[in-house]
Design a protein around this motif. Structure first.
Motif, PDB file in Angstrom:
ATOM      1  N   ALA A 212       0.842  -1.200   0.000  1.00  0.00           N
ATOM      2  CA  ALA A 212       0.000   0.000   0.000  1.00  0.00           C
ATOM      3  C   ALA A 212       0.873   1.244   0.000  1.00  0.00           C
ATOM      4  N   ASP A 213       0.471   2.185  -0.820  1.00  0.00           N
ATOM      5  CA  ASP A 213       1.141   3.481  -0.788  1.00  0.00           C
ATOM      6  C   ASP A 213       0.544   4.280   0.360  1.00  0.00           C
ATOM      7  N   ALA A 214       1.393   4.754   1.215  1.00  0.00           N
ATOM      8  CA  ALA A 214       0.941   5.526   2.367  1.00  0.00           C
ATOM      9  C   ALA A 214       1.568   6.907   2.303  1.00  0.00           C
ATOM     10  N   PRO A 215       0.909   7.836   1.622  1.00  0.00           N
ATOM     11  CA  PRO A 215       1.456   9.194   1.571  1.00  0.00           C
ATOM     12  C   PRO A 215       1.555   9.789   2.971  1.00  0.00           C
ATOM     13  N   PRO A 216       2.614  10.534   3.226  1.00  0.00           N
ATOM     14  CA  PRO A 216       2.821  11.070   4.578  1.00  0.00           C
ATOM     15  C   PRO A 216       1.725  12.010   5.047  1.00  0.00           C
ATOM     16  N   GLU A 217       1.024  12.656   4.124  1.00  0.00           N
ATOM     17  CA  GLU A 217       0.015  13.640   4.543  1.00  0.00           C
ATOM     18  C   GLU A 217      -1.355  13.017   4.818  1.00  0.00           C
ATOM     19  N   TYR A 218      -1.527  11.723   4.573  1.00  0.00           N
ATOM     20  CA  TYR A 218      -2.816  11.072   4.825  1.00  0.00           C
ATOM     21  C   TYR A 218      -3.028  10.890   6.324  1.00  0.00           C
ATOM     22  N   PRO A 219      -4.283  10.956   6.760  1.00  0.00           N
ATOM     23  CA  PRO A 219      -4.551  10.804   8.195  1.00  0.00           C
ATOM     24  C   PRO A 219      -4.367   9.361   8.653  1.00  0.00           C
TER      25      PRO A 219
END
Length: 142
Positions: free
Chosen positions: A59-66
């Motif tokens: 899974a891509d987990a962008p740093p800005e996602y909650p």
């Protein structure tokens, strides 16, 4: 028939009261210190697959996602849910994130200590018994 209205009086030494208060402070201080050795686990917010993109186990987990969920497991096995409002992936995933600042973690430790208060009373009871024992009996080593 005469009624005997005798009242029994209990006297408690001020030394015992001070030992009880000292044992409560020490017991809960030990509990709070032990709570620092728990485990934090969390579920990161991930992005949905783009149209036409194959879903994957990575899974891509962008740093800005909650962050979706944060759990704290105490050394005694108690699970504590941590409020996730405002936390982002970068705050929890990286060791220099805002979650790992002590001012934020102290709230987690305090809530965990409240849930584990029975261990604080247990530590206090043990300390109180030891204090009573060592003030009542003097040990001499030859």
């Amino acid at each position: 028939m005469t009624a005997n209205n005798t009242k029994k009086e209990f006297s408690v030494s001020s030394k015992i009261v001070s030992q009880l208060l000292l044992s409560l402070v020490l017991g809960f201080s030990i509990l709070f210190a032990v709570e620092h050795y728990g485990n934090v686990s969390f579920i990161m917010g991930i992005r949905d697959p783009l149209p036409g993109e194959q879903p994957s186990f990575y899974a891509d987990a962008p740093p800005e996602y909650p962050v979706i969920k944060i759990n704290y497991t105490t050394p005694f096995g108690t699970d504590t849910k941590v409020s996730v409002s405002g936390w982002r992936n970068q705050d929890v995933y990286f060791s220099d994130g805002k979650f790992y600042e002590y001012k934020n973690k102290v709230k987690v430790y305090f809530n965990a200590a409240v849930k584990d208060c029975q261990y604080g009373f247990l530590f206090s009871g043990i300390i109180f018994i030891l204090l009573l024992f060592f003030t009542k009996f003097k040990l001499k080593f030859k």
